[in-house]
Scaffold this motif. Structure first.
Motif, mmCIF file in Angstrom:
data_model
loop_
_atom_site.group_PDB
_atom_site.id
_atom_site.type_symbol
_atom_site.label_atom_id
_atom_site.label_comp_id
_atom_site.label_asym_id
_atom_site.label_seq_id
_atom_site.Cartn_x
_atom_site.Cartn_y
_atom_site.Cartn_z
ATOM 1 N N PRO A 228 -7.252 -0.479 -7.477
ATOM 2 C CA PRO A 228 -8.926 0.518 -7.525
ATOM 3 C C PRO A 228 -8.696 0.554 -9.202
ATOM 4 O O PRO A 228 -9.976 1.002 -9.412
ATOM 5 C CB PRO A 228 -7.497 1.451 -8.140
ATOM 6 C CG PRO A 228 -5.911 0.811 -6.916
ATOM 7 C CD PRO A 228 -6.183 -0.190 -7.002
ATOM 8 N N VAL A 229 -7.986 -0.120 -10.358
ATOM 9 C CA VAL A 229 -8.614 -0.190 -11.222
ATOM 10 C C VAL A 229 -9.742 -1.261 -11.638
ATOM 11 O O VAL A 229 -10.571 -0.791 -12.207
ATOM 12 C CB VAL A 229 -7.599 -0.263 -11.862
ATOM 13 C CG1 VAL A 229 -7.866 -0.849 -14.053
ATOM 14 C CG2 VAL A 229 -6.032 0.662 -12.198
ATOM 15 N N TYR A 230 -9.578 -2.803 -10.980
ATOM 16 C CA TYR A 230 -10.677 -3.498 -10.789
ATOM 17 C C TYR A 230 -11.784 -2.750 -10.664
ATOM 18 O O TYR A 230 -13.151 -3.496 -11.176
ATOM 19 C CB TYR A 230 -10.462 -4.729 -10.562
ATOM 20 C CG TYR A 230 -9.290 -5.838 -11.516
ATOM 21 C CD1 TYR A 230 -9.807 -6.106 -12.839
ATOM 22 C CD2 TYR A 230 -8.545 -6.170 -11.059
ATOM 23 C CE1 TYR A 230 -8.906 -6.047 -14.304
ATOM 24 C CE2 TYR A 230 -7.113 -6.799 -11.881
ATOM 25 C CZ TYR A 230 -7.969 -6.934 -13.675
ATOM 26 O OH TYR A 230 -7.033 -8.024 -14.128
ATOM 27 N N LEU A 231 -11.863 -2.253 -9.329
ATOM 28 C CA LEU A 231 -12.582 -1.516 -8.742
ATOM 29 C C LEU A 231 -13.208 -0.150 -9.520
ATOM 30 O O LEU A 231 -15.148 0.173 -9.335
ATOM 31 C CB LEU A 231 -12.047 -0.850 -7.410
ATOM 32 C CG LEU A 231 -11.860 -2.293 -6.079
ATOM 33 C CD1 LEU A 231 -11.755 -1.925 -4.903
ATOM 34 C CD2 LEU A 231 -13.561 -3.420 -5.822
ATOM 35 N N GLY A 232 -12.117 0.675 -10.349
ATOM 36 C CA GLY A 232 -12.538 1.610 -10.568
ATOM 37 C C GLY A 232 -13.383 2.699 -9.730
ATOM 38 O O GLY A 232 -14.138 3.801 -9.736
ATOM 39 N N ARG A 233 -12.676 2.698 -8.403
ATOM 40 C CA ARG A 233 -12.095 3.880 -7.423
ATOM 41 C C ARG A 233 -11.205 3.896 -6.199
ATOM 42 O O ARG A 233 -10.323 2.524 -6.609
ATOM 43 C CB ARG A 233 -13.557 3.374 -6.620
ATOM 44 C CG ARG A 233 -14.164 1.948 -6.057
ATOM 45 C CD ARG A 233 -15.599 1.960 -5.261
ATOM 46 N NE ARG A 233 -16.286 0.855 -5.095
ATOM 47 C CZ ARG A 233 -15.986 0.119 -4.066
ATOM 48 N NH1 ARG A 233 -15.407 1.095 -2.713
ATOM 49 N NH2 ARG A 233 -16.348 -0.886 -3.667
ATOM 50 N N LYS A 234 -11.092 4.850 -5.851
ATOM 51 C CA LYS A 234 -9.985 4.920 -4.840
ATOM 52 C C LYS A 234 -10.641 4.312 -3.380
ATOM 53 O O LYS A 234 -11.126 3.405 -3.099
ATOM 54 C CB LYS A 234 -10.287 6.098 -4.453
ATOM 55 C CG LYS A 234 -8.635 5.931 -3.346
ATOM 56 C CD LYS A 234 -8.367 7.931 -2.593
ATOM 57 C CE LYS A 234 -8.515 9.294 -3.909
ATOM 58 N NZ LYS A 234 -8.343 9.980 -3.448
ATOM 59 N N VAL A 235 -9.202 3.186 -3.007
ATOM 60 C CA VAL A 235 -8.760 2.183 -2.365
ATOM 61 C C VAL A 235 -8.605 2.560 -1.062
ATOM 62 O O VAL A 235 -7.576 4.264 -0.641
ATOM 63 C CB VAL A 235 -8.216 0.802 -2.170
ATOM 64 C CG1 VAL A 235 -9.355 0.449 -3.424
ATOM 65 C CG2 VAL A 235 -6.808 1.478 -2.719
ATOM 66 N N THR A 236 -8.502 2.355 0.545
ATOM 67 C CA THR A 236 -7.395 2.532 1.408
ATOM 68 C C THR A 236 -6.833 1.795 1.399
ATOM 69 O O THR A 236 -6.356 0.660 1.827
ATOM 70 C CB THR A 236 -8.623 2.755 2.529
ATOM 71 O OG1 THR A 236 -9.865 3.551 2.291
ATOM 72 C CG2 THR A 236 -8.173 2.772 3.671
ATOM 73 N N VAL A 237 -5.453 2.358 2.148
ATOM 74 C CA VAL A 237 -4.184 2.321 2.568
ATOM 75 C C VAL A 237 -3.214 2.234 3.970
ATOM 76 O O VAL A 237 -3.848 3.281 4.364
ATOM 77 C CB VAL A 237 -2.709 2.875 1.343
ATOM 78 C CG1 VAL A 237 -2.075 2.101 1.872
ATOM 79 C CG2 VAL A 237 -3.450 2.822 0.096
ATOM 80 N N VAL A 238 -3.051 1.039 4.540
ATOM 81 C CA VAL A 238 -3.153 0.853 5.810
ATOM 82 C C VAL A 238 -1.134 0.545 5.669
ATOM 83 O O VAL A 238 -1.386 -0.452 5.088
ATOM 84 C CB VAL A 238 -3.869 -0.031 6.420
ATOM 85 C CG1 VAL A 238 -3.049 0.081 7.769
ATOM 86 C CG2 VAL A 238 -5.401 0.332 6.721
ATOM 87 N N GLY A 239 -0.476 1.193 6.505
ATOM 88 C CA GLY A 239 0.987 0.637 6.436
ATOM 89 C C GLY A 239 1.673 0.681 5.181
ATOM 90 O O GLY A 239 2.782 -0.153 4.835
ATOM 91 N N TRP A 240 1.249 1.534 4.539
ATOM 92 C CA TRP A 240 1.880 1.272 3.068
ATOM 93 C C TRP A 240 2.841 2.478 2.687
ATOM 94 O O TRP A 240 3.224 3.004 2.145
ATOM 95 C CB TRP A 240 1.704 0.678 2.057
ATOM 96 C CG TRP A 240 2.105 0.253 0.596
ATOM 97 C CD1 TRP A 240 2.599 0.980 -0.210
ATOM 98 C CD2 TRP A 240 3.276 -1.232 0.731
ATOM 99 N NE1 TRP A 240 2.891 0.563 -0.959
ATOM 100 C CE2 TRP A 240 4.149 -0.681 -0.671
ATOM 101 C CE3 TRP A 240 3.277 -1.779 1.665
ATOM 102 C CZ2 TRP A 240 4.218 -1.818 -0.725
ATOM 103 C CZ3 TRP A 240 4.339 -3.549 1.204
ATOM 104 C CH2 TRP A 240 4.589 -2.975 0.304
ATOM 105 N N GLN A 241 3.218 3.795 3.932
ATOM 106 C CA GLN A 241 2.882 5.118 3.703
ATOM 107 C C GLN A 241 4.330 5.634 3.634
ATOM 108 O O GLN A 241 4.883 6.025 2.953
ATOM 109 C CB GLN A 241 2.302 6.347 4.822
ATOM 110 C CG GLN A 241 0.976 6.159 4.390
ATOM 111 C CD GLN A 241 0.495 4.978 5.934
ATOM 112 O OE1 GLN A 241 0.650 4.141 5.594
ATOM 113 N NE2 GLN A 241 -0.956 5.957 6.426
ATOM 114 N N SER A 242 5.514 4.559 4.444
ATOM 115 C CA SER A 242 7.111 4.605 4.278
ATOM 116 C C SER A 242 7.381 3.722 2.412
ATOM 117 O O SER A 242 8.974 3.767 3.252
ATOM 118 C CB SER A 242 7.530 4.520 5.273
ATOM 119 O OG SER A 242 7.092 2.673 5.569
#
Length: 331
Positions: A228-242
């Motif tokens: 997110p730092v290099y992109l400068g925006r939020k990313v979508t996260v899959v399979g990392w909630q727990s």
């Protein structure tokens, strides 16, 4: 409390783990740590009311080292605060050596230091010829090439310089040789370490940022903290909630960007807008074990280290040109 008292977070290491970290972290000064502790302990209790500094330093070191050694969750940075007081104790010991005060163990420490330096010179070649060629360490050493050779040469010269100055019999010259050697080895070691793949997202993020549109970017089955730092925006996260994000997710509505595996494939295969996904190579191999990558719309854009950047659809061919050939998935 859960992190300290349980193995729930998967950071378990044995009780002696930080002793190894301490030895590696004090290289090459670890050779003189025992002498420094002995010198600092001499008369420290009797003189504690006159000078409480040694007692303070020992409490500082012992408390942190013991506290985190008892924990069921261990990470190397946990004991970082103990290195300044140890450095002070070793520095105080060297003050006495500099002033030519007798020290029966100083020579022994130098012998150990010389052996460690020679080991540093030989270790890269030994690792390259004995370890798995695909391991990240071997890859880094192989790519290091000239830097690895320079480190080995520097370590050998440092060992010779320390031995020569010790034979000459002037402690001050030996200490100066030790300091110059330590600075040189640290610099050369840092150059070698730069070849070690730390899973930086800088390259893959720069490729995504070349696109004029702000397409959705997904971190699949992994959370890349610098993405997110290099992109400068939020990313979508899959399979990392727990995992590490679980606590924050319980206090904030993350439904739009922390999604399930099913929701990811629904969006990915819908194909109504371009999406990027980054995943480990082993994850990609697992997903494509029984299916073709093209059938899953996994078109590889670029691989960097063990991470692969995918896009969910190929660019539309320009008018008057032949249709673009499907990109081959990277395995």
């Amino acid at each position: 409390f859960e992190r300290y008292l349980t193995k729930a977070h998967g950071r378990y290491q044995p009780f002696w783990f930080f002793a190894v970290v301490l030895i590696a972290g004090l290289f090459p000064w670890i050779s003189f740590a025992t002498q420094a502790v002995k010198s600092g302990l001499t008369g420290f209790w009797q003189n504690r009311k006159i000078d409480g500094t040694p007692l303070f330093l020992f409490i500082w070191i012992a408390f942190i080292l013991l506290f985190f050694s008892l924990s069921d969750s261990k990470l190397i940075p946990y004991i970082l605060p103990i290195f300044p007081p140890i450095a002070v104790l070793i520095g105080k010991y060297f003050v006495g050596v500099w002033e030519e005060k007798p020290s029966s163990y100083f020579g022994l420490g130098l012998i150990v230091t010389i052996l460690l330096l020679l080991g540093t010179a030989l270790l890269p070649s030994l690792i390259i010829h004995t370890q798995d060629a695909d391991s990240k360490v071997v890859t880094a050493l192989t790519q290091g090439g000239d830097d690895v050779l320079a480190l080995s040469i520097a370590a050998t010269i440092a060992a010779a310089a320390i031995l020569i100055t010790y034979i000459q019999g002037r402690n001050r010259h030996v200490i100066m040789a030790l300091i110059i050697s330590a600075v040189t080895i640290a610099y050369m070691g840092d150059r070698v370490a730069a070849h070690y793949n730390k899973d930086s997202m800088k390259l893959l993020a720069s490729i995504i940022n070349m696109e004029p549109t702000k397409d959705e970017v997904v971190a699949y089955d992994e959370y890349y903290q610098d993405l997110p730092v290099y992109l400068g925006r939020k990313v979508t996260v899959v399979g990392w909630q727990s995992s590490e994000l679980d606590f924050g997710a319980s206090h904030e509505d993350t439904a739009a960007w922390m999604i399930s595996n099913d929701e990811f494939w629904r969006r990915w295969l819908r194909n109504d807008h371009p999406m990027f996904a980054i995943m480990r190579e082993e994850t990609f191999l697992r997903l494509t074990k029984d299916k073709k990558a093209e059938d899953m719309h996994l078109y590889a854009v670029r691989q960097d280290g063990r991470n692969i950047l995918f896009i969910n659809r190929l660019p539309e061919p320009s008018k008057g040109t032949a249709p673009a050939k499907k990109a081959e998935s990277k395995t």
